[in-house]
Structure formats: structure tokens, C-alpha cells
Design a protein around this motif. Sequence first.
Motif, PDB file in Angstrom:
ATOM      1  N   SER A 126       0.726  -1.478  -0.088  1.00  0.00           N
ATOM      2  CA  SER A 126       0.008   0.022  -0.143  1.00  0.00           C
ATOM      3  C   SER A 126       0.778   1.056   0.112  1.00  0.00           C
ATOM      4  CB  SER A 126      -0.990  -0.031   1.221  1.00  0.00           C
ATOM      5  OG  SER A 126      -1.847  -1.288   1.111  1.00  0.00           O
ATOM      6  N   LEU A 127       1.929   1.247   0.890  1.00  0.00           N
ATOM      7  CA  LEU A 127       2.897   2.525   0.872  1.00  0.00           C
ATOM      8  C   LEU A 127       3.671   2.515  -0.348  1.00  0.00           C
ATOM      9  CD1 LEU A 127       4.097   1.611   4.365  1.00  0.00           C
ATOM     10  CD2 LEU A 127       3.218   3.946   3.611  1.00  0.00           C
ATOM     11  N   MET A 128       4.078   1.446  -1.121  1.00  0.00           N
ATOM     12  CA  MET A 128       4.825   1.514  -2.360  1.00  0.00           C
ATOM     13  C   MET A 128       3.945   2.179  -3.432  1.00  0.00           C
ATOM     14  SD  MET A 128       7.515  -1.542  -2.174  1.00  0.00           S
ATOM     15  CE  MET A 128       8.684  -0.542  -3.219  1.00  0.00           C
ATOM     16  N   MET A 129       2.519   1.537  -3.425  1.00  0.00           N
ATOM     17  CA  MET A 129       1.678   2.080  -4.405  1.00  0.00           C
ATOM     18  C   MET A 129       1.355   3.626  -4.414  1.00  0.00           C
ATOM     19  SD  MET A 129       1.102  -0.537  -6.682  1.00  0.00           S
ATOM     20  CE  MET A 129      -0.234   0.033  -7.507  1.00  0.00           C
ATOM     21  N   ALA A 130       1.289   3.910  -3.176  1.00  0.00           N
ATOM     22  CA  ALA A 130       0.867   5.314  -2.815  1.00  0.00           C
ATOM     23  C   ALA A 130       1.909   6.422  -3.053  1.00  0.00           C
ATOM     24  CB  ALA A 130       0.482   5.450  -1.358  1.00  0.00           C
ATOM     25  N   TYR A 131       3.290   5.835  -3.090  1.00  0.00           N
ATOM     26  CA  TYR A 131       4.300   6.878  -3.075  1.00  0.00           C
ATOM     27  C   TYR A 131       5.265   6.298  -4.058  1.00  0.00           C
ATOM     28  CZ  TYR A 131       2.154   8.648   1.270  1.00  0.00           C
ATOM     29  OH  TYR A 131       1.414   9.260   2.062  1.00  0.00           O
ATOM     30  N   PRO A 132       4.804   5.741  -5.323  1.00  0.00           N
ATOM     31  CA  PRO A 132       5.736   5.234  -6.125  1.00  0.00           C
ATOM     32  C   PRO A 132       6.941   5.862  -6.572  1.00  0.00           C
ATOM     33  CG  PRO A 132       3.884   6.357  -7.299  1.00  0.00           C
ATOM     34  CD  PRO A 132       3.699   6.337  -5.977  1.00  0.00           C
ATOM     35  N   GLU A 133       7.197   7.346  -6.627  1.00  0.00           N
ATOM     36  CA  GLU A 133       8.153   8.208  -7.001  1.00  0.00           C
ATOM     37  C   GLU A 133       9.412   8.258  -5.843  1.00  0.00           C
ATOM     38  OE1 GLU A 133       7.339  12.200  -8.944  1.00  0.00           O
ATOM     39  OE2 GLU A 133       5.484  11.162  -9.445  1.00  0.00           O
ATOM     40  N   TYR A 134       8.636   7.887  -4.802  1.00  0.00           N
ATOM     41  CA  TYR A 134       9.594   8.265  -3.393  1.00  0.00           C
ATOM     42  C   TYR A 134      10.038   7.013  -2.827  1.00  0.00           C
ATOM     43  CZ  TYR A 134       7.458  12.609  -4.420  1.00  0.00           C
ATOM     44  OH  TYR A 134       7.102  14.086  -5.075  1.00  0.00           O
ATOM     45  N   ILE A 135       9.420   5.994  -2.682  1.00  0.00           N
ATOM     46  CA  ILE A 135       9.785   4.560  -1.921  1.00  0.00           C
ATOM     47  C   ILE A 135      10.199   3.930  -3.254  1.00  0.00           C
ATOM     48  CG2 ILE A 135       9.100   2.833  -0.505  1.00  0.00           C
ATOM     49  CD1 ILE A 135       6.808   4.371   0.595  1.00  0.00           C
ATOM     50  N   ILE A 136      11.368   3.374  -3.185  1.00  0.00           N
ATOM     51  CA  ILE A 136      12.303   2.846  -4.284  1.00  0.00           C
ATOM     52  C   ILE A 136      12.504   1.479  -4.123  1.00  0.00           C
ATOM     53  CG2 ILE A 136      12.826   4.903  -5.351  1.00  0.00           C
ATOM     54  CD1 ILE A 136      15.753   4.419  -4.074  1.00  0.00           C
ATOM     55  N   ASP A 137      12.772   1.116  -2.690  1.00  0.00           N
ATOM     56  CA  ASP A 137      13.256  -0.141  -2.257  1.00  0.00           C
ATOM     57  C   ASP A 137      12.822  -0.779  -0.840  1.00  0.00           C
ATOM     58  OD1 ASP A 137      14.391  -2.798  -2.618  1.00  0.00           O
ATOM     59  OD2 ASP A 137      16.510  -1.873  -3.082  1.00  0.00           O
TER      60      ASP A 137
ATOM     61  N   LEU B  10      13.980   5.149   0.713  1.00  0.00           N
ATOM     62  CA  LEU B  10      13.521   6.423  -0.021  1.00  0.00           C
ATOM     63  C   LEU B  10      14.566   7.040  -0.827  1.00  0.00           C
ATOM     64  CD1 LEU B  10      12.155   8.437   2.962  1.00  0.00           C
ATOM     65  CD2 LEU B  10      11.133   6.583   1.800  1.00  0.00           C
ATOM     66  N   LYS B  11      13.915   7.618  -2.090  1.00  0.00           N
ATOM     67  CA  LYS B  11      14.412   8.248  -3.056  1.00  0.00           C
ATOM     68  C   LYS B  11      15.990   9.057  -2.498  1.00  0.00           C
ATOM     69  CE  LYS B  11      12.545  11.651  -5.330  1.00  0.00           C
ATOM     70  NZ  LYS B  11      11.767  12.296  -6.402  1.00  0.00           N
ATOM     71  N   SER B  12      15.685   9.762  -1.547  1.00  0.00           N
ATOM     72  CA  SER B  12      16.954  10.468  -0.789  1.00  0.00           C
ATOM     73  C   SER B  12      17.804   9.357  -0.581  1.00  0.00           C
ATOM     74  CB  SER B  12      16.246  11.492   0.017  1.00  0.00           C
ATOM     75  OG  SER B  12      16.011  10.739   1.232  1.00  0.00           O
ATOM     76  N   GLY B  13      17.753   8.382  -0.298  1.00  0.00           N
ATOM     77  CA  GLY B  13      18.872   7.311   0.277  1.00  0.00           C
ATOM     78  C   GLY B  13      18.387   7.159   1.638  1.00  0.00           C
ATOM     79  N   ASN B  14      17.397   8.006   2.343  1.00  0.00           N
ATOM     80  CA  ASN B  14      17.032   7.809   3.681  1.00  0.00           C
ATOM     81  C   ASN B  14      16.079   6.607   3.715  1.00  0.00           C
ATOM     82  OD1 ASN B  14      18.197  10.201   4.689  1.00  0.00           O
ATOM     83  ND2 ASN B  14      16.269  11.490   4.110  1.00  0.00           N
ATOM     84  N   ARG B  15      16.084   5.876   4.854  1.00  0.00           N
ATOM     85  CA  ARG B  15      15.542   4.682   5.394  1.00  0.00           C
ATOM     86  C   ARG B  15      14.239   4.968   6.427  1.00  0.00           C
ATOM     87  NH1 ARG B  15      18.830  -0.459   6.412  1.00  0.00           N
ATOM     88  NH2 ARG B  15      19.303   0.937   8.230  1.00  0.00           N
ATOM     89  N   ILE B  16      13.282   4.422   6.408  1.00  0.00           N
ATOM     90  CA  ILE B  16      12.237   4.381   7.455  1.00  0.00           C
ATOM     91  C   ILE B  16      11.777   3.106   7.793  1.00  0.00           C
ATOM     92  CG2 ILE B  16       9.637   5.251   7.828  1.00  0.00           C
ATOM     93  CD1 ILE B  16      10.026   7.441   5.874  1.00  0.00           C
ATOM     94  N   LEU B  17      12.040   2.777   9.108  1.00  0.00           N
ATOM     95  CA  LEU B  17      11.840   1.472   9.892  1.00  0.00           C
ATOM     96  C   LEU B  17      10.237   1.138   9.642  1.00  0.00           C
ATOM     97  CD1 LEU B  17      12.675  -0.925  11.400  1.00  0.00           C
ATOM     98  CD2 LEU B  17      12.570   0.519  13.524  1.00  0.00           C
ATOM     99  N   TYR B  18       9.951   0.029   9.539  1.00  0.00           N
ATOM    100  CA  TYR B  18       8.413  -0.521   9.163  1.00  0.00           C
ATOM    101  C   TYR B  18       8.082  -0.590  10.705  1.00  0.00           C
ATOM    102  CZ  TYR B  18       4.191  -3.289   8.798  1.00  0.00           C
ATOM    103  OH  TYR B  18       3.141  -3.664   9.219  1.00  0.00           O
ATOM    104  N   ASP B  19       8.642  -1.385  11.782  1.00  0.00           N
ATOM    105  CA  ASP B  19       8.174  -1.855  13.068  1.00  0.00           C
ATOM    106  C   ASP B  19       9.377  -1.806  13.819  1.00  0.00           C
ATOM    107  OD1 ASP B  19       6.713  -2.734  15.366  1.00  0.00           O
ATOM    108  OD2 ASP B  19       6.311  -4.605  14.239  1.00  0.00           O
ATOM    109  N   ASP B  20       9.160  -0.912  14.963  1.00  0.00           N
ATOM    110  CA  ASP B  20      10.169  -1.021  16.109  1.00  0.00           C
ATOM    111  C   ASP B  20      10.066  -1.915  17.255  1.00  0.00           C
ATOM    112  OD1 ASP B  20       8.193   0.074  17.559  1.00  0.00           O
ATOM    113  OD2 ASP B  20       8.893   2.049  17.396  1.00  0.00           O
TER     114      ASP B  20
END
Length: 310
Positions: free
Chosen positions: A49-60, A73-83
Motif C-alpha cells: 500500500s505504501l509503495m503504491m501510494a508513493y511510487p516516486e519516493y519509495i524505491i526499495d 526512499l529516493k533520497s537514500g533515507n530509510r524508514i523503519l516499518y516496525d520498532d
Amino acid sequence: MKKYIIIPILFLLGALSIKGIFFFRETTIEETITYQKEYEITLRQDLFSLMMAYPEYIIDIEVEEDHQVYLVLKSGNRILYDDKKEKTPLEKIANPDLQDMMEQQYLLGPIDELMPEDYNPGRIRVYPLLKEVYGGNPREIEGNLIGIQIHAGYHRFNSNNAAATFLKKAFTELNYQSKNNPEIWSYLHPIGGTYNYRYIARTNRLSSHSFGISIDLAIHPADYWQWATKTQAEKRLENYPQIIVDIMESNYFIWGGKWGQFDIMHYEYRPELIKKAKYFSEKHKDLWYENLPVEDSFVSEVVCLIEERL
């Protein structure tokens, strides 16, 4: 004599106790396996759902050795799914991960009463994602804003991730509907506001209006949970035009009228929640992607990436 009777009884009780322990362990293991299976399915559905919602910004997607899953993310930053932390509802709002944000399933379609107080899908926002997509500070955000003509005025909205495009499309449809149903007009106008860089009252969290992704329609005294009683809000819902909600949801806006802490005038562009509700509202079958339109090449590509990474 009594000794010979007591010994078999003790042996029998011991055997029953051991059996009970093994039964308890077996049940716990089964429950753990079921929970893990459901978690893995939900994980995949959320990532999709996240990758479909933000296809230009979430790349892997990246998975570390400790099984921590990150969106890249496209910038190279990463966001944790579950802490993996246990949190109260307030802690989830104050310090959320992606799993917290996606946890409550948004409900599409009509409602006939207020939602439970603790049901507020969309009020949990992962700000690193919003800043990546819509701008990290007022200057960046305002550089992404464009004016959308709504009736006689222009209202600024974020052009990134097609947010402004879908707002414009929604109001084209709403204006057409209001010509045939004049009662709709009073719920739409005057517009309460769109972009406004501000913090939510008594918090250090930015309002979604700060990113230019929310719109308040015509304001009514019964619209907001801190202004009105539950009875007043439910009376407001009785007459609220469902066509407005349907059109806004079809354009990826969630409605604050479906929050327990209701905000009836408020619509917020949250494509990840609408897409999850659209694709995964029904109980899954054997495969988590079974109800997806996999004939769509991008859908198929995202599904394959998720399966490959996980």
C-alpha cells in the motif's frame, strides 16, 4: 494401605499436570504461529500500500539481519516499518513507526454513527515520510504548492505525489454534483482552509495542513470533537451528503468524520490508507496478493519486489 492408594493418585495427578503443561505449550505455539503468519501478511499488505501510494519516493525495501524491515526512499533515507515496541495510543501518535500508522484499517463507504473513540485511522503520521514527499520545511513545502481554483477563490495545495491533481479532480466532480443537488453546496462552501503551516494545538506535531495535503470544507459548530457533543455530531452525520465522502475517498482523501475524535469538515490526502482499504478490506485467502490486479505491470512489479526482499 493408605500409602499404596496415595502413590497411584499422586502419579495420576502428576501425569495430568504434565499433559496440561504440554497442552498449554501446544496452544501457545499454535497461537504464535498464527500471529506470525498474520503479521507477515499484514507486513506485505502495508508495504504494498505504501509503495503504491508513493511510487516516486519509495524505491526499495531492505531487511537487516535482526529481521528489521526498512523502506528505502529516493533520497537514500530509510524508514523503519516496525520498532517492535509496545505503545499506548498516545505513544503511537507521538513516536510512530510505519506499522503504527497503517495499523487501523480505514473504512470505505457510508457510516450511520460515530466511530469508537479510539478509532482514528490517519491521525498517526510518520513525519519523515511526509517531509520526504511534500517538503521538509516551510520553504520547501511552499515551493511545491500550486493554486487550485475552487469556486471564486484559489487555495494552495501540494503538487507533489499528485495531491493537487486529485483535489482538483474531486472538486470538478463535486461542482458537477452540486448543480443537480444544491444542498451539497452549503457543505462545500465557504472553504475552511487548505495550506497552513502550524502545529497541532498543545503538541509539537505539525498539522497535516502544514504539508498542504488537507482541506477543511465549510465549517459547522458540530464538526469537531472539542467543540461538539457526540449527540450533536451524530445529528450532523445524519444529514451529511454521502456523495461528498464517496468522491473524496475515490480521490484518495480520508475523512475526519470517520474518526472517533471526529473532524467532520476535514479531508486529508492519504493514498496509502485508501489503497489498503481498497485492496485489503476483505479477509485474505491463501496468498496476500490474491485480490490484487496483478495484470497491472506496476502492481506485479511491486508484489515481486516484496516477495523477493522478504
